[in-house]
Design an enzyme around this catalytic site. Structure first.
Site, short mmCIF file in Angstrom:
data_model
loop_
_atom_site.label_atom_id
_atom_site.label_comp_id
_atom_site.label_asym_id
_atom_site.label_seq_id
_atom_site.Cartn_x
_atom_site.Cartn_y
_atom_site.Cartn_z
N ASP A 84 -68.19 35.67 53.52
CA ASP A 84 -68.09 34.36 52.86
C ASP A 84 -69.39 33.57 52.98
O ASP A 84 -69.75 32.83 52.07
CB ASP A 84 -66.93 33.55 53.45
CG ASP A 84 -65.61 33.97 52.84
OD1 ASP A 84 -65.57 34.13 51.61
OD2 ASP A 84 -64.64 34.20 53.59
N HIS A 102 -61.55 41.50 49.00
CA HIS A 102 -60.60 41.94 50.03
C HIS A 102 -59.96 43.27 49.70
O HIS A 102 -59.59 44.02 50.59
CB HIS A 102 -59.59 40.83 50.32
CG HIS A 102 -60.21 39.73 51.12
ND1 HIS A 102 -60.78 38.63 50.54
CD2 HIS A 102 -60.43 39.64 52.45
CE1 HIS A 102 -61.31 37.87 51.49
NE2 HIS A 102 -61.11 38.45 52.65
N ARG A 122 -57.20 35.84 63.97
CA ARG A 122 -57.64 34.75 63.10
C ARG A 122 -56.42 34.17 62.41
O ARG A 122 -55.56 34.91 61.90
CB ARG A 122 -58.62 35.28 62.05
CG ARG A 122 -59.09 34.15 61.13
CD ARG A 122 -60.07 34.62 60.11
NE ARG A 122 -59.43 35.49 59.13
CZ ARG A 122 -60.09 36.08 58.15
NH1 ARG A 122 -61.40 35.94 58.07
NH2 ARG A 122 -59.47 36.82 57.27
C1 PEP Z 1 -66.01 37.03 56.32
O1 PEP Z 1 -65.93 36.13 55.47
O2 PEP Z 1 -67.08 37.61 56.60
C2 PEP Z 1 -64.81 37.48 57.03
C3 PEP Z 1 -64.88 38.33 58.01
O3 PEP Z 1 -63.60 37.01 56.59
P1 PEP Z 1 -62.88 37.59 55.26
O4 PEP Z 1 -63.65 38.80 54.80
O5 PEP Z 1 -61.49 37.94 55.62
O6 PEP Z 1 -62.98 36.46 54.32
MG MG Z 2 -64.13 34.96 55.36
#
Ligand code: PEP
Ligand code: MG
Length: 602
Positions: free
Chosen positions: A488, A216, A364
């Site tokens: 993910d 992140h 989200r």
């Molecule tokens: C993902 O997992 O692709 C997603 C968009 O959510 P995040 O990156 O915030 O986990």
């Molecule tokens: Mg994700």
């Protein structure tokens, strides 16, 4: 002496600037720029803290003097003397003032920066006794930081200096490079909340020792659209404050103390990049339609309501992912309540809706846990746990229904002001779906009971756990649309921690298993006439645009900074010619080998 450090490229382009080291300290320290007129007050905060610590140490010295040698050995008295001496030491105090006055760092940041400078000097000492004094210095600084906690000014990340233009890069770096030089940030690790703070500031580039491409921290760096390298392992130990640094965000290389020839070469590359950006900017108002007339929605991923301005500017047709958890993070450093209440959240979602000027906004629900701790402390501190598999995202929300209901009510109220899609992260079980839907109904009933205005929302689920991708039937029964979180989905399909640079080479979006899950999700949604989009980093990676189009995807959500490059790919693509090639890629044992040539032939 010039040397290079290698890491993982996360955000494109070249940055050239002076290193600003953000040192990890055992105490959670806020980093922000003060305004020039706040310098005196900041130095005063430091003075007050120093006097208080001096008094504290004096008291301790007095108590020790009253104790017998059995209760307080001689060494303790001597140690307290050393701490008093270090507290008053001019190298420390003058150095801290220097960072405040010259760089406009807040006092805590100035302190940790100077600690790092002096600590390195201690490390180089030959005398072991003196070398060990480093620990004492750290303790003194920690006492000061504790004292200053709670007296921080309101965050004011105002740029202290202009950003150097690309044209400046030819100039002699050692001449007149003081206040006007661009700054690049070098840190061992930065939490997503830290990154958010820096997002409002002036850095021309970032380097961190740890992190994977889709951690992140990297995602926020990418959203800032400045060159960044993560997973550079020892960069923060090798680079010193104020070193000249080149960050090559395309190659994942950090060059320290570059020679004039290297500098000229990278200055050229930087100008080429600027030209390319200028060229892409012309596509801003062009609708994203393929050569064979297929309309494609290019949506924005945002972290804050204010990011909508950047999204509109590059021609996004909506927000495909508002990572609402960023409203919940780093609040302690800003002296805010631990969690935002319903009203604060409602105002934030409403600002996002208004910012998109009538275009849809997909909010989200909170996704904290794993590498997104609520406060500065990493969940990873619990070494025996695996936070990526723990209480994260919807699991977190269902474990705290009051918090979840507050968020849902705020979102439903904001939906009265424009089109909102409500997206739920990380669902895997039918029971979770049922609980989530009943809580949403409950929140709506609560608003009705209170007589509060709210609006309709489309309901969506993220497909980011293989279990979800393999049981689409259950999801499509309950949801209006699905959004594939490839970040993910890759992490959980391949069992690769997305934030761990030591396994980053195995994090492979083109793995046949990943491609199959993505393709099947898109196909099934289309077959059932349900909306589907991809909102992971894959959607903004031009290497995958044609493949995703070939799989039937018509909705891509990514950082605003990537929208124009992806639009260029869309405009050049003919989906009617992609079907056979896409099947070939999906059938291949080595799909990556097929991606590049196909792009070239279009
Ligand atoms: C993902 O997992 O692709 C997603 C968009 O959510 P995040 O990156 O915030 O986990
Ligand atoms: Mg994700």
């Amino acid at each position: 002496m010039t040397f290079a450090v290698h890491g993982l490229p996360v955000a494109r382009g070249i940055a050239i600037g002076r290193a600003v080291l953000v040192v990890s300290s055992r105490i959670d320290v806020a980093h922000y720029f003060i305004k020039p007129e706040e310098v005196d007050a900041e130095i005063d905060r430091l003075r007050v803290a120093r006097n208080a610590v001096a008094e504290e140490l004096q008291k301790l010295q007095g108590n020790v003097a009253l104790m017998g040698p059995n209760e307080a050995p001689h060494e303790l008295a001597a140690l307290l003397d050393v701490h008093q001496m270090l507290l008053q030491d001019e190298v420390l105090t003058n150095g801290v003032k220097h960072w405040i006055v010259e760089r406009l760092y807040n006092a805590e940041w100035a302190l940790t920066t100077q600690l790092e400078v002096v600590a390195r000097q201690f490390d180089e000492m030959e005398d072991e006794y003196l070398r060990e004094r480093k620990a004492d210095l750290e303790q003194v600084v920690e006492r000061l930081l504790h004292r200053m906690k709670g007296t921080a000014a309101v965050l004011a990340p105002t740029p202290p200096r202009r950003k150097r233009s690309a044209d400046d890069e030819d100039s002699d770096l050692t001449a007149g490079d003081g206040i006007d030089a661009p700054l690049v940030l070098i840190a061992h690790d930065l939490s997503p909340a830290d990154m958010l703070q820096f997002k409002k500031s002036v850095f021309a580039g970032f380097v961190t020792d740890v992190g994977g491409r889709t951690s992140h921290t990297a995602i926020v760096a990418r959203s800032m659209d400045i060159p960044a390298v993560v997973g550079a392992r020892t960069a923060s130990q090798l680079v010193r404050q104020d070193d000249w640094v080149i960050i090559d965000g395309d190659a994942g290389v950090v060059i320290v103390d570059p020679s004039p020839i290297i500098l000229a070469e990278y200055g050229f590359k930087q100008r080429q990049g600027d030209l390319e950006r200028g060229r892409l900017a012309r596509l801003r108002h062009k609708p994203a339609i393929t050569l064979d007339g297929q309309r494609v929605d290019l949506l924005a991923n945002i972290e804050m309501p204010e990011d909508t301005a950047g999204a509109v500017k590059v021609g996004a047709v909506g927000v495909g992912l508002f990572r609402s958890e960023f409203l919940f993070m780093g609040r302690e450093a800003q002296s805010l309540t631990r969690l935002p209440d319903e009203e604060e959240q409602y105002q934030a979602y409403k600002r996002a809706v208004e910012g998109m000027q009538g275009m849809p906004v997909t909010v989200r629900t909170i996704d904290v846990g794993a590498d997104k701790p609520l406060d500065g402390k990493s969940v990873r501190d619990d070494a025996h746990l695996n936070p990526a598999l723990g209480l994260r995202a919807i699991r977190w929300s269902l474990a705290d229904p009051a918090m979840f209901l507050t968020q849902i009510r705020a979102i439903l109220r904001a939906a009265a002001h424009g089109e909102i899609h409500l997206l739920i992260p990380m669902l895997a079980h039918a029971t979770e779906i049922r609980q989530t839907l009943s809580l949403i109904d409950f929140a709506r009933a609560e608003l009705d009971n209170r007589g509060m205005v709210h609006g309709p929302v489309k309901l969506g689920a993220m497909i980011e756990v293989p279990a979800a991708a393999l049981t689409l039937r259950i999801f499509l029964k309950h949801f209006d649309f699905l959004s594939i979180g490839t970040n993910d989905l890759i992490q959980y399909t391949l069992a690769i921690d997305r934030a761990d640079e030591s396994v980053a080479h195995l994090y492979d979006p083109a793995h046949p298993a990943v491609l199959r899950l993505v393709a099947e999700t898109i196909t099934e949604c289309r077959r059932q006439g349900k909306g589907v989009s991809v909102c992971g980093e894959m959607a903004g990676d031009v290497a995958f645009t044609r493949l995703l189009l070939g799989m039937g995807l018509r909705s891509f959500s990514m950082h605003p900074s990537q929208i124009l490059a992806v639009k260029q790919e869309v405009l050049r693509a003919d989906t009617s010619k992609l079907t056979a090639w896409t099947q070939q890629v999906l059938d291949s044992d080595d799909p990556a080998s097929l991606l590049a040539p196909a792009t070239a032939t279009q």
